[in-house]
Design a protein around this motif. Structure first.
Motif, PDB file in Angstrom:
ATOM      1  N   LEU A  71     -23.490  77.234  12.359  1.00 35.00           N
ATOM      2  CA  LEU A  71     -24.177  76.113  12.973  1.00 35.00           C
ATOM      3  C   LEU A  71     -25.566  75.974  12.348  1.00 35.00           C
ATOM      4  O   LEU A  71     -26.180  76.952  11.953  1.00 35.00           O
ATOM      5  N   GLU A  72     -26.044  74.755  12.267  1.00 33.99           N
ATOM      6  CA  GLU A  72     -27.344  74.469  11.675  1.00 33.99           C
ATOM      7  C   GLU A  72     -27.947  73.256  12.363  1.00 33.99           C
ATOM      8  O   GLU A  72     -27.253  72.565  13.124  1.00 33.99           O
ATOM      9  N   PRO A  73     -29.236  72.980  12.140  1.00 26.14           N
ATOM     10  CA  PRO A  73     -29.839  71.798  12.760  1.00 26.14           C
ATOM     11  C   PRO A  73     -29.059  70.528  12.404  1.00 26.14           C
ATOM     12  O   PRO A  73     -28.550  70.378  11.295  1.00 26.14           O
ATOM     13  N   ALA A  74     -28.986  69.611  13.351  1.00 28.64           N
ATOM     14  CA  ALA A  74     -28.151  68.419  13.199  1.00 28.64           C
ATOM     15  C   ALA A  74     -28.554  67.563  11.997  1.00 28.64           C
ATOM     16  O   ALA A  74     -27.694  67.063  11.267  1.00 28.64           O
ATOM     17  N   HIS A  75     -29.866  67.393  11.775  1.00 29.93           N
ATOM     18  CA  HIS A  75     -30.298  66.579  10.638  1.00 29.93           C
ATOM     19  C   HIS A  75     -29.851  67.189   9.316  1.00 29.93           C
ATOM     20  O   HIS A  75     -29.464  66.481   8.386  1.00 29.93           O
ATOM     21  N   ARG A  76     -29.899  68.529   9.244  1.00 34.47           N
ATOM     22  CA  ARG A  76     -29.467  69.184   8.017  1.00 34.47           C
ATOM     23  C   ARG A  76     -27.952  69.074   7.850  1.00 34.47           C
ATOM     24  O   ARG A  76     -27.446  68.912   6.727  1.00 34.47           O
ATOM     25  N   ALA A  77     -27.205  69.136   8.927  1.00 33.93           N
ATOM     26  CA  ALA A  77     -25.756  68.946   8.846  1.00 33.93           C
ATOM     27  C   ALA A  77     -25.427  67.536   8.368  1.00 33.93           C
ATOM     28  O   ALA A  77     -24.468  67.329   7.610  1.00 33.93           O
ATOM     29  N   TRP A  78     -26.221  66.568   8.818  1.00 33.81           N
ATOM     30  CA  TRP A  78     -26.039  65.172   8.371  1.00 33.81           C
ATOM     31  C   TRP A  78     -26.256  65.067   6.866  1.00 33.81           C
ATOM     32  O   TRP A  78     -25.434  64.489   6.143  1.00 33.81           O
ATOM     33  N   LEU A  79     -27.347  65.636   6.385  1.00 32.00           N
ATOM     34  CA  LEU A  79     -27.633  65.598   4.951  1.00 32.00           C
ATOM     35  C   LEU A  79     -26.544  66.327   4.168  1.00 32.00           C
ATOM     36  O   LEU A  79     -26.098  65.863   3.112  1.00 32.00           O
ATOM     37  N   ARG A  80     -26.084  67.456   4.686  1.00 30.35           N
ATOM     38  CA  ARG A  80     -25.049  68.230   3.993  1.00 30.35           C
ATOM     39  C   ARG A  80     -23.767  67.414   3.832  1.00 30.35           C
ATOM     40  O   ARG A  80     -23.154  67.378   2.771  1.00 30.35           O
ATOM     41  N   GLY A  81     -23.344  66.749   4.906  1.00 35.42           N
ATOM     42  CA  GLY A  81     -22.119  65.974   4.840  1.00 35.42           C
ATOM     43  C   GLY A  81     -22.221  64.809   3.866  1.00 35.42           C
ATOM     44  O   GLY A  81     -21.280  64.526   3.103  1.00 35.42           O
ATOM     45  N   ARG A  82     -23.342  64.121   3.855  1.00 38.98           N
ATOM     46  CA  ARG A  82     -23.520  62.985   2.939  1.00 38.98           C
ATOM     47  C   ARG A  82     -23.583  63.459   1.493  1.00 38.98           C
ATOM     48  O   ARG A  82     -23.016  62.832   0.588  1.00 38.98           O
ATOM     49  N   ALA A  83     -24.294  64.564   1.267  1.00 39.31           N
ATOM     50  CA  ALA A  83     -24.387  65.090  -0.096  1.00 39.31           C
ATOM     51  C   ALA A  83     -23.027  65.547  -0.597  1.00 39.31           C
ATOM     52  O   ALA A  83     -22.662  65.316  -1.759  1.00 39.31           O
ATOM     53  N   ARG A  84     -22.258  66.200   0.263  1.00 38.54           N
ATOM     54  CA  ARG A  84     -20.928  66.673  -0.144  1.00 38.54           C
ATOM     55  C   ARG A  84     -20.019  65.503  -0.510  1.00 38.54           C
ATOM     56  O   ARG A  84     -19.283  65.550  -1.493  1.00 38.54           O
ATOM     57  N   ARG A  85     -20.091  64.444   0.287  1.00 36.96           N
ATOM     58  CA  ARG A  85     -19.249  63.283  -0.003  1.00 36.96           C
ATOM     59  C   ARG A  85     -19.658  62.613  -1.305  1.00 36.96           C
ATOM     60  O   ARG A  85     -18.811  62.203  -2.109  1.00 36.96           O
ATOM     61  N   ALA A  86     -20.975  62.491  -1.528  1.00 36.17           N
ATOM     62  CA  ALA A  86     -21.448  61.880  -2.768  1.00 36.17           C
ATOM     63  C   ALA A  86     -21.033  62.711  -3.980  1.00 36.17           C
ATOM     64  O   ALA A  86     -20.597  62.171  -5.004  1.00 36.17           O
ATOM     65  N   LEU A  87     -21.143  64.040  -3.871  1.00 34.76           N
ATOM     66  CA  LEU A  87     -20.714  64.904  -4.968  1.00 34.76           C
ATOM     67  C   LEU A  87     -19.219  64.772  -5.206  1.00 34.76           C
ATOM     68  O   LEU A  87     -18.752  64.750  -6.354  1.00 34.76           O
ATOM     69  N   ARG A  88     -18.455  64.636  -4.145  1.00 32.34           N
ATOM     70  CA  ARG A  88     -17.009  64.491  -4.295  1.00 32.34           C
ATOM     71  C   ARG A  88     -16.668  63.206  -5.061  1.00 32.34           C
ATOM     72  O   ARG A  88     -15.780  63.188  -5.913  1.00 32.34           O
ATOM     73  N   ARG A  89     -17.404  62.119  -4.737  1.00 31.94           N
ATOM     74  CA  ARG A  89     -17.171  60.862  -5.460  1.00 31.94           C
ATOM     75  C   ARG A  89     -17.519  61.012  -6.936  1.00 31.94           C
ATOM     76  O   ARG A  89     -16.797  60.535  -7.812  1.00 31.94           O
ATOM     77  N   LEU A  90     -18.641  61.663  -7.223  1.00 34.16           N
ATOM     78  CA  LEU A  90     -19.040  61.849  -8.616  1.00 34.16           C
ATOM     79  C   LEU A  90     -18.018  62.674  -9.381  1.00 34.16           C
ATOM     80  O   LEU A  90     -17.659  62.349 -10.515  1.00 34.16           O
ATOM     81  N   ARG A  91     -17.559  63.750  -8.764  1.00 39.63           N
ATOM     82  CA  ARG A  91     -16.587  64.612  -9.428  1.00 39.63           C
ATOM     83  C   ARG A  91     -15.274  63.879  -9.681  1.00 39.63           C
ATOM     84  O   ARG A  91     -14.586  64.138 -10.665  1.00 39.63           O
ATOM     85  N   ALA A  92     -14.929  62.963  -8.795  1.00 32.74           N
ATOM     86  CA  ALA A  92     -13.682  62.214  -8.938  1.00 32.74           C
ATOM     87  C   ALA A  92     -13.818  61.046  -9.894  1.00 32.74           C
ATOM     88  O   ALA A  92     -12.833  60.363 -10.173  1.00 32.74           O
ATOM     89  N   GLY A  93     -15.030  60.803 -10.404  1.00 31.17           N
ATOM     90  CA  GLY A  93     -15.252  59.669 -11.297  1.00 31.17           C
ATOM     91  C   GLY A  93     -15.257  58.342 -10.578  1.00 31.17           C
ATOM     92  O   GLY A  93     -15.016  57.300 -11.190  1.00 31.17           O
ATOM     93  N   LEU A  94     -15.554  58.373  -9.269  1.00 33.80           N
ATOM     94  CA  LEU A  94     -15.559  57.144  -8.469  1.00 33.80           C
ATOM     95  C   LEU A  94     -16.883  56.993  -7.722  1.00 33.80           C
ATOM     96  O   LEU A  94     -16.910  56.798  -6.506  1.00 33.80           O
ATOM     97  N   PRO A  95     -18.005  57.074  -8.450  1.00 32.16           N
ATOM     98  CA  PRO A  95     -19.292  56.982  -7.751  1.00 32.16           C
ATOM     99  C   PRO A  95     -19.590  55.572  -7.288  1.00 32.16           C
ATOM    100  O   PRO A  95     -19.118  54.594  -7.872  1.00 32.16           O
ATOM    101  N   ARG A  96     -20.366  55.496  -6.216  1.00 27.68           N
ATOM    102  CA  ARG A  96     -20.920  54.216  -5.835  1.00 27.68           C
ATOM    103  C   ARG A  96     -22.126  53.939  -6.711  1.00 27.68           C
ATOM    104  O   ARG A  96     -22.722  54.842  -7.292  1.00 27.68           O
TER     105      ARG A  96
END
Length: 383
Positions: free
Chosen positions: A268-293
């Motif tokens: 468990l971690e502070p909610a704001h940091r969990a929010w940033l973690r989830g968004r960063a993970r999703r963005a990295l996933r898009r980049l790795r898949a070659g489908l960036p926004r």
């Protein structure tokens, strides 16, 4: 017992559990007779390690009454491995050896003082058959034992459970995965199932004194294994204070009882940091898949303070799991920060607001790069 027909083995590490192991074995057997879910070639392996009671004798006495073949092994683990992680690793390694080279072998694990609920085995095997490489079931504390815990500890555990559920929902919403639609984030040794090949690919259970279950799933993630968290595979777990294995749940509860201000569960971690973690993970996933926004690479680097060369190196990692680990290690904002018990009410309120705003944004689809929920700046692109 080992042979070409053996396809599924349930491993149970047991230390001085003569009084509780029978309930575990009976629970496993109870879901099988008279149903169509019993797979052929299924067995149970009990590793009685460092026992000073009749654990092995009691288990062997039950064998004729069980619906599954039961193998009981006795072992004296050396001091360096005489803990929860060492015992689980030894039990699962022994079960894997029984499976031999079975191409479709499935390895499961639960605890000697746990009781799998009806359908546990079937739910795990169904998830594997549907494409999962590993399955993390859900757990719930034994109601009778929980009632005997001190009231302050029960209140703390309830708050932690509520907050964990909010963070799990937030993570699933920010970074949804087709093979794992969410439901819970528990990764407990009381309910593990995985393909034999996946187990061997990561070298088995990490030999750590505690947290070996999470370390195992972390190793699976580094190889991009498909991990399914399911509430269909449920186990009732002990919440007693006199556990046998070092590093187990009983030890954690005793620590919390001795120091009510000790940090909450490490995942468990502070909610704001969990929010940033989830968004960063999703963005990295898009980049790795070659489908960036549009703007993903620059916004991700700016939000996390990653130099361009370091970002390129991270993106070239051989797996997404390794890339994500490298990104977290290189980013101070993504390093884990503990949550104290007194912080839980506030963090629950913040997580509730963030989750509500996320669900609104999923319906309205706001432009990437806009202000995040409740006026919180979120420069990482939305999930």
């Amino acid at each position: 017992m080992r042979g070409a027909a053996l396809r599924t083995v349930v491993a149970i590490p047991a230390r001085d559990e003569a009084a509780r192991l029978p309930d575990c074995l009976a629970a496993l057997a109870a879901e099988l007779p008279g149903t169509a879910v019993r797979p052929p070639g299924t067995a149970i392996l009990v590793l009685a390690n460092n026992c000073r009671d009749g654990t092995a004798t009691v288990a062997r006495a039950m064998a004729p009454r069980l619906a599954l073949p039961l193998l009981v092994l006795e072992a004296g683990l050396p001091p360096a491995l005489s803990h929860a992680g060492g015992a689980r690793g030894a039990a699962m390694d022994a079960a894997a050896a029984l499976l031999g080279d079975a191409p479709d072998g499935v390895l499961l694990c639960t605890d000697a003082d746990a009781r799998p609920e009806p359908g546990w085995l079937a739910a795990n095997l169904a998830a594997i058959a549907a494409g999962a490489d590993a399955v993390a079931g859900s757990i719930r504390p034994d109601p009778a034992e929980a009632e005997r815990l001190p009231p302050a500890l029960r209140r703390r555990e309830a708050l932690e459970g509520r907050y964990a559920a909010l963070l799990d929902a937030l993570a699933a919403g920010l970074d949804p995965l087709p093979h794992d639609p969410g439901g819970h984030g528990t990764e407990s040794g009381a309910s593990i199932a995985l393909r034999l090949g996946a187990y061997r690919a990561v070298g088995g259970v990490p030999a750590v004194p505690e947290g070996e279950d999470r370390a195992l799933f972390a190793a699976l993630r580094r190889q991009d294994a498909r991990i399914r968290h399911t509430d269909a595979a449920r186990v009732v777990v002990s919440c007693r204070l006199d556990g046998r294995a070092g590093g187990g749940m009983a030890e954690t509860l005793r620590r919390r009882l001795a120091d009510p201000r000790a940090p909450v569960d490490a995942r468990l971690e502070p909610a704001h940091r969990a929010w940033l973690r989830g968004r960063a993970r999703r963005a990295l996933r898009r980049l790795r898949a070659g489908l960036p926004r549009a703007g993903d690479p620059l916004r991700l680097r700016l939000a996390l303070g990653i130099p361009a060369d370091a970002m390129r190196h991270i993106l070239l990692a051989p797996s997404f799991g390794l890339a994500w680990e490298a990104l977290q290690a290189a980013t101070p904002a993504l390093r884990r920060r503990p949550v104290l018990p007194g912080d839980l009410p506030r963090e629950i309120a913040v997580a509730t607001l963030l989750l509500g705003a996320l669900r609104v944004s999923e319906r309205s689809r706001p432009q990437a790069g806009a202000a995040g929920p409740a006026g919180i700046a979120t420069p990482v692109p939305a999930g």
